[in-house]
Write a protein that holds these residues in place. Structure first.
Motif, short mmCIF file in Angstrom:
data_model
loop_
_atom_site.label_atom_id
_atom_site.label_comp_id
_atom_site.label_asym_id
_atom_site.label_seq_id
_atom_site.Cartn_x
_atom_site.Cartn_y
_atom_site.Cartn_z
N MET A 1 0.84 -1.20 0.00
CA MET A 1 0.00 0.00 0.00
C MET A 1 0.87 1.24 0.00
O MET A 1 1.87 1.32 0.69
N PHE A 2 0.45 2.22 -0.78
CA PHE A 2 1.19 3.46 -0.93
C PHE A 2 0.23 4.62 -0.68
O PHE A 2 -0.69 4.84 -1.47
N PRO A 3 0.37 5.35 0.43
CA PRO A 3 -0.56 6.45 0.70
C PRO A 3 -0.37 7.58 -0.30
O PRO A 3 0.76 7.93 -0.65
N MET A 4 -1.47 8.13 -0.77
CA MET A 4 -1.36 9.20 -1.77
C MET A 4 -1.92 10.53 -1.29
O MET A 4 -1.28 11.54 -1.46
N ALA A 5 -3.11 10.51 -0.71
CA ALA A 5 -3.71 11.78 -0.31
C ALA A 5 -4.81 11.51 0.72
O ALA A 5 -5.29 10.40 0.86
N TYR A 6 -5.16 12.57 1.44
CA TYR A 6 -6.30 12.48 2.34
C TYR A 6 -6.98 13.84 2.43
O TYR A 6 -6.43 14.88 2.07
N GLU A 7 -8.20 13.79 2.91
CA GLU A 7 -9.01 15.00 3.03
C GLU A 7 -9.82 14.89 4.32
O GLU A 7 -10.35 13.83 4.62
N ILE A 8 -9.90 15.98 5.05
CA ILE A 8 -10.70 16.01 6.26
C ILE A 8 -11.93 16.87 5.96
O ILE A 8 -11.81 18.01 5.50
N VAL A 9 -13.11 16.28 6.18
CA VAL A 9 -14.37 16.95 5.86
C VAL A 9 -15.33 16.85 7.04
O VAL A 9 -15.16 16.03 7.93
N GLU A 10 -16.36 17.70 7.02
CA GLU A 10 -17.37 17.64 8.06
C GLU A 10 -18.30 16.45 7.85
O GLU A 10 -18.67 15.76 8.79
N VAL A 11 -18.69 16.22 6.57
CA VAL A 11 -19.64 15.16 6.24
C VAL A 11 -19.19 14.49 4.95
O VAL A 11 -18.73 15.15 4.02
N GLU A 12 -19.33 13.19 4.90
CA GLU A 12 -19.01 12.43 3.68
C GLU A 12 -20.25 12.39 2.79
O GLU A 12 -21.29 11.87 3.20
N ASN A 13 -20.16 12.97 1.61
CA ASN A 13 -21.27 12.95 0.66
C ASN A 13 -20.74 13.08 -0.76
O ASN A 13 -19.53 13.11 -0.99
N ASN A 14 -21.63 13.18 -1.73
CA ASN A 14 -21.22 13.30 -3.14
C ASN A 14 -20.29 14.48 -3.36
O ASN A 14 -19.29 14.37 -4.07
N ASN A 15 -20.63 15.63 -2.78
CA ASN A 15 -19.85 16.84 -3.02
C ASN A 15 -18.42 16.74 -2.47
O ASN A 15 -17.47 17.16 -3.13
#
Length: 97
Positions: free
Chosen positions: A47-61
């Motif tokens: 496994m090779f980590p590429m990116a991450y994102e921290i969000v308030e809610v997981e949805n389509n947007n």
């Protein structure tokens, strides 16, 4: 907040397989939210980590925004030829299509 480190981006461009694994998990505590992650498979099948994102809610947007930024960083112009693995997270199936 979206984060893709330069070393991870360079590693992807120079030697990872055309595999993209997408997942998300909850962040608990005084600042709740969710973290969306993308991993690849390197030349040694690890496994090779590429990116991450921290969000308030997981949805389509939020998934759409994440994948748009990722495709620019990784220079993905056409998703054909790539393997996407998900666990059917909220909104993710529609966005990957």
């Amino acid at each position: 907040m979206y984060i893709c480190l330069a070393a991870c981006k360079q590693g992807w461009l120079e030697g990872c397989r055309p595999f993209i694994g997408l997942d998300g998990c909850y962040i608990k505590g005084p600042h709740p939210g969710e973290i969306l992650t993308v991993v690849a498979i390197d030349a040694n099948n690890r496994m090779f980590p590429m990116a991450y994102e921290i969000v308030e809610v997981e949805n389509n947007n939020t998934w759409k925004w994440f994948l748009e930024l990722l495709s620019v960083d990784l220079k993905i112009e056409n998703s054909k030829g790539y393997i996407f693995m998900t666990d059917k997270q909220n909104g993710l199936i529609d966005v990957v299509d």
